[in-house]
Design a protein around this motif. Sequence first.
Motif, short mmCIF file in Angstrom:
data_model
loop_
_atom_site.label_atom_id
_atom_site.label_comp_id
_atom_site.label_asym_id
_atom_site.label_seq_id
_atom_site.Cartn_x
_atom_site.Cartn_y
_atom_site.Cartn_z
N VAL A 114 -15.30 -9.41 -5.04
CA VAL A 114 -14.43 -8.23 -5.10
C VAL A 114 -13.01 -8.65 -5.44
N ALA A 115 -12.42 -7.96 -6.42
CA ALA A 115 -10.99 -8.11 -6.73
C ALA A 115 -10.30 -6.81 -6.38
N HIS A 116 -9.23 -6.90 -5.60
CA HIS A 116 -8.51 -5.70 -5.14
C HIS A 116 -7.13 -5.64 -5.79
N MET A 117 -6.96 -4.66 -6.67
CA MET A 117 -5.66 -4.43 -7.29
C MET A 117 -4.80 -3.58 -6.36
N GLU A 118 -3.55 -3.99 -6.15
CA GLU A 118 -2.61 -3.38 -5.20
C GLU A 118 -2.91 -3.83 -3.77
N ALA A 119 -3.18 -5.09 -3.61
CA ALA A 119 -3.43 -5.64 -2.28
C ALA A 119 -2.12 -5.87 -1.53
N GLY A 120 -2.21 -5.87 -0.20
CA GLY A 120 -1.07 -6.22 0.63
C GLY A 120 -0.13 -5.08 0.97
N LEU A 121 -0.47 -3.87 0.60
CA LEU A 121 0.40 -2.73 0.94
C LEU A 121 0.16 -2.31 2.39
N ARG A 122 1.22 -1.95 3.09
CA ARG A 122 1.10 -1.48 4.46
C ARG A 122 2.16 -0.41 4.73
N SER A 123 1.74 0.71 5.27
CA SER A 123 2.68 1.73 5.74
C SER A 123 2.90 1.58 7.24
N HIS A 124 2.02 0.81 7.90
CA HIS A 124 2.06 0.57 9.35
C HIS A 124 1.82 1.86 10.14
N SER A 125 1.04 2.76 9.55
CA SER A 125 0.64 3.98 10.24
C SER A 125 -0.87 4.11 10.13
N MET A 126 -1.56 3.88 11.23
CA MET A 126 -3.02 3.98 11.22
C MET A 126 -3.50 5.43 11.23
N HIS A 127 -2.56 6.37 11.27
CA HIS A 127 -2.94 7.78 11.14
C HIS A 127 -3.27 8.12 9.69
N MET A 128 -2.81 7.28 8.76
CA MET A 128 -3.11 7.50 7.35
C MET A 128 -4.47 6.90 7.02
N PRO A 129 -5.41 7.69 6.53
CA PRO A 129 -6.72 7.11 6.15
C PRO A 129 -6.57 6.03 5.10
N GLU A 130 -5.54 6.16 4.24
CA GLU A 130 -5.32 5.15 3.22
C GLU A 130 -4.97 3.79 3.82
N GLU A 131 -4.27 3.81 4.95
CA GLU A 131 -3.90 2.54 5.59
C GLU A 131 -5.14 1.81 6.09
N VAL A 132 -6.08 2.55 6.68
CA VAL A 132 -7.33 1.95 7.13
C VAL A 132 -8.06 1.34 5.94
#
Length: 360
Positions: A114-132
């Motif tokens: 697996v190659a993940h483009m846009e790796a390492g992003l964090r909003s530090h809010s686990m309420h966001m499904p995107e963060e999970v």
Amino acid sequence: MKILTVVGARPQFIKASAMSLEIAKHDGIKEVIVHTGQHYDSSMSDVFFDEMSIPKPKYNLHVGSGSHATMTGKMMEGLSEVICNEHPDWVLVYGDTNSTLAGALTAKKLHFKVAHMEAGLRSHSMHMPEEVNRIVVDRISDLLLCPTETAYNILSDEGFDRYPCTYENVGDIMLDAAFYYQSMAKRPLELRLFNSDFLLCTIHRAENTDQKNRLETLIAALYSVADHKPIVLPMHPRTQQALLKFNLSFDHPNIFLIEPVGYLQMLWLLTNCDAVLTDSGGLQKEAFFFHKPCLILRSETEWVELLDVGNHQLVNPENTCMIGMLKAMQNAAGQYESALFGDGKCAEKSIELILNWSQN
């Protein structure tokens, strides 16, 4: 070599276009595109493949809308069959959507890289499904393609050196797309007689559309801005559904609602607007690419480096004078360091890393 690309949402079509252009330069690489159907409206899907000359998906899973669990489960079921049938060398996923999560999880459980483009992003809010999604996909990926130095440092701080993976700062793939397609920008048909200075606004995230009080507050805040300057607002299908559900509307003479636009039309809007108001992650960056101040209609952002340069600010419509913030940012000199998101050669660097991995 065969790369299986998984896409499903509007921003991913834009990112995939830049990678597809680079892949096409290599005779030894075959790309197979899978569209999960997460964005199934033609205005949010088909138009991008048509106007950007992206290779048509070989597979469309037609998943459509539903709960996170339902969508992800259906995607994984469909992707499992596709991946086993195609047997790719790499499965390439973009960003932080349910399509991204489904693609990475399915590939990894079947023992494909697996190659993940846009790796390492964090909003530090686990309420966001995107963060999970971001955290899970990063943890199981073999090659992590970071868009900024900040993202790279986050993976380092989280101890990714201990894991059997490679992570590199390759720059932002959307900058590649912006550079390539900028000269092809097209004025939206609804604005063919529109010559006024304007603000560009987009709204679609669940935190802004799923609760009536929040959406009402946001509409009122935009009214206060529109009293001073026209707003052009491409209407996302999700936002339109929320307005109907809550019996709300944008009824202001200075707010111009238009249909969802393709990428080339969005580039025209970005080039010609005075500033941007958005809850979109991608549009935050594109505003920076085109040197436009941006109010982020959210309580947090995964693009934290944008908050450090003075051109972008988080805003709470409930207690903030947005027009005052916009005027302050427009009057400030601001910083638009292009190096923040790389040099527009993300696709080239990413393919080189994939080829080097395979050779080793």
